[in-house]
Scaffold this motif. Structure first.
Motif, PDB file in Angstrom:
ATOM      1  N   GLY A  73      11.911  15.623  44.375  1.00 24.56           N
ATOM      2  CA  GLY A  73      11.274  15.144  43.418  1.00 24.56           C
ATOM      3  C   GLY A  73      12.008  14.694  42.231  1.00 24.56           C
ATOM      4  O   GLY A  73      12.025  13.604  41.711  1.00 24.56           O
ATOM      5  N   PHE A  74      12.543  15.735  41.723  1.00 23.26           N
ATOM      6  CA  PHE A  74      13.518  15.688  40.296  1.00 23.26           C
ATOM      7  C   PHE A  74      14.675  14.691  40.674  1.00 23.26           C
ATOM      8  O   PHE A  74      14.796  13.812  39.781  1.00 23.26           O
ATOM      9  CB  PHE A  74      14.144  17.107  40.091  1.00 23.26           C
ATOM     10  N   ALA A  75      15.440  14.910  41.831  1.00 24.98           N
ATOM     11  CA  ALA A  75      16.395  13.833  42.397  1.00 24.98           C
ATOM     12  C   ALA A  75      15.908  12.470  42.190  1.00 24.98           C
ATOM     13  O   ALA A  75      16.412  11.348  41.810  1.00 24.98           O
ATOM     14  CB  ALA A  75      16.904  14.261  43.347  1.00 24.98           C
ATOM     15  N   ILE A 111      10.384  25.003  45.800  1.00 21.48           N
ATOM     16  CA  ILE A 111      11.345  24.626  44.839  1.00 21.48           C
ATOM     17  C   ILE A 111      12.148  23.340  45.494  1.00 21.48           C
ATOM     18  O   ILE A 111      12.403  22.376  44.654  1.00 21.48           O
ATOM     19  CB  ILE A 111      12.341  25.681  44.454  1.00 21.48           C
ATOM     20  N   TRP A 112      12.524  23.367  46.749  1.00 19.04           N
ATOM     21  CA  TRP A 112      13.283  22.138  47.157  1.00 19.04           C
ATOM     22  C   TRP A 112      12.491  20.956  47.064  1.00 19.04           C
ATOM     23  O   TRP A 112      12.999  19.861  46.932  1.00 19.04           O
ATOM     24  CB  TRP A 112      13.773  22.639  48.789  1.00 19.04           C
ATOM     25  N   LEU A 139      18.633  23.887  38.653  1.00 18.30           N
ATOM     26  CA  LEU A 139      18.546  24.871  37.893  1.00 18.30           C
ATOM     27  C   LEU A 139      17.398  25.949  38.715  1.00 18.30           C
ATOM     28  O   LEU A 139      17.582  27.360  38.665  1.00 18.30           O
ATOM     29  CB  LEU A 139      18.245  24.814  36.490  1.00 18.30           C
ATOM     30  N   ALA A 140      16.203  25.371  38.726  1.00 15.97           N
ATOM     31  CA  ALA A 140      15.230  26.140  39.464  1.00 15.97           C
ATOM     32  C   ALA A 140      15.625  26.728  40.656  1.00 15.97           C
ATOM     33  O   ALA A 140      15.198  27.714  41.163  1.00 15.97           O
ATOM     34  CB  ALA A 140      14.068  25.339  39.494  1.00 15.97           C
ATOM     35  N   LEU A 141      16.339  25.879  41.443  1.00 11.56           N
ATOM     36  CA  LEU A 141      16.892  26.420  42.985  1.00 11.56           C
ATOM     37  C   LEU A 141      17.702  27.474  42.670  1.00 11.56           C
ATOM     38  O   LEU A 141      17.603  28.700  43.356  1.00 11.56           O
ATOM     39  CB  LEU A 141      17.613  25.478  43.653  1.00 11.56           C
ATOM     40  N   LEU A 142      18.317  27.650  41.588  1.00  8.90           N
ATOM     41  CA  LEU A 142      19.515  28.996  41.224  1.00  8.90           C
ATOM     42  C   LEU A 142      18.791  29.923  40.854  1.00  8.90           C
ATOM     43  O   LEU A 142      18.990  30.982  41.473  1.00  8.90           O
ATOM     44  CB  LEU A 142      20.353  28.381  40.058  1.00  8.90           C
ATOM     45  N   GLY A 155      10.638  23.361  40.118  1.00  5.93           N
ATOM     46  CA  GLY A 155      11.662  22.620  40.892  1.00  5.93           C
ATOM     47  C   GLY A 155      11.588  20.989  40.235  1.00  5.93           C
ATOM     48  O   GLY A 155      12.672  20.459  40.137  1.00  5.93           O
ATOM     49  N   LEU A 156      10.363  20.410  39.909  1.00 10.24           N
ATOM     50  CA  LEU A 156      10.114  19.119  39.753  1.00 10.24           C
ATOM     51  C   LEU A 156      10.934  19.063  38.200  1.00 10.24           C
ATOM     52  O   LEU A 156      11.456  17.920  37.838  1.00 10.24           O
ATOM     53  CB  LEU A 156       8.889  18.726  39.632  1.00 10.24           C
TER      54      LEU A 156
END
Length: 156
Positions: free
Chosen positions: A144-146, A138-139, A118-121, A112-113
């Motif tokens: 963290g990605f955001a 993943i959330w 894309l990982a959420l999908l 997710g990071l």
């Protein structure tokens, strides 16, 4: 150079996936405290449900049709087989004490990071029902990605 930018995230995703699926199942722990009557009744009910599930997974299509007293259509037969397959997986999960490990949680957090939405999908599409707890991780990684994306854009 452009192709490697697009291929690199997918390679990382593929490299992190074995960590998720290669974990060793943990052994169930034994209880050492006394069980009161309500817990005992629940345990007996669980054993009865487990036995019913074992009988259901062992039925053939003809036996099930004799029990219900009616002939099943094509879609009903497909649904019956799919339900039996899912019940067998549940029995295997119960028998071996498979549970989500810390390594799986960390792996999906990093996915997710690194990949964000894309990982959420991928998580929502490919994770099984008993692995839905991993979507929470993943959330966390996507948040963290955001945050990293916002910091990167603010610095630029």
């Amino acid at each position: 150079m452009r192709k490697t930018i697009f291929i690199l995230p997918f390679l990382l995703f593929i490299l992190l996936t074995p960590v998720c699926f290669g974990a060793v199942p943990s052994l169930p722990m034994e209880r050492t405290h006394k069980v009161d009557s309500a817990q005992n009744m629940r345990a007996q009910a669980d054993k009865q449900r487990l036995n019913q599930l074992k009988v259901f997974t062992g039925l053939t299509l003809d036996q099930y049709q004799k029990i219900t007293g009616r002939k099943m259509g094509l879609l009903e037969r497909i649904s019956f087989k799919m339900t039996q397959r899912k019940a067998k997986k549940m029995l295997n999960h119960y028998a071996y004490g498979d549970d989500i490990t810390v390594f799986q949680k960390i792996s999906w957090f990093f996915k997710g990071l690194l990949f964000g939405p894309l990982a959420l999908l991928f998580g929502y599409l490919f994770l099984k029902d008993d692995e839905r707890e991993l979507i929470k991780w993943i959330w966390f990684g996507t948040i963290g990605f955001a945050a990293l994306l916002i910091l990167f854009l603010a610095a630029a």
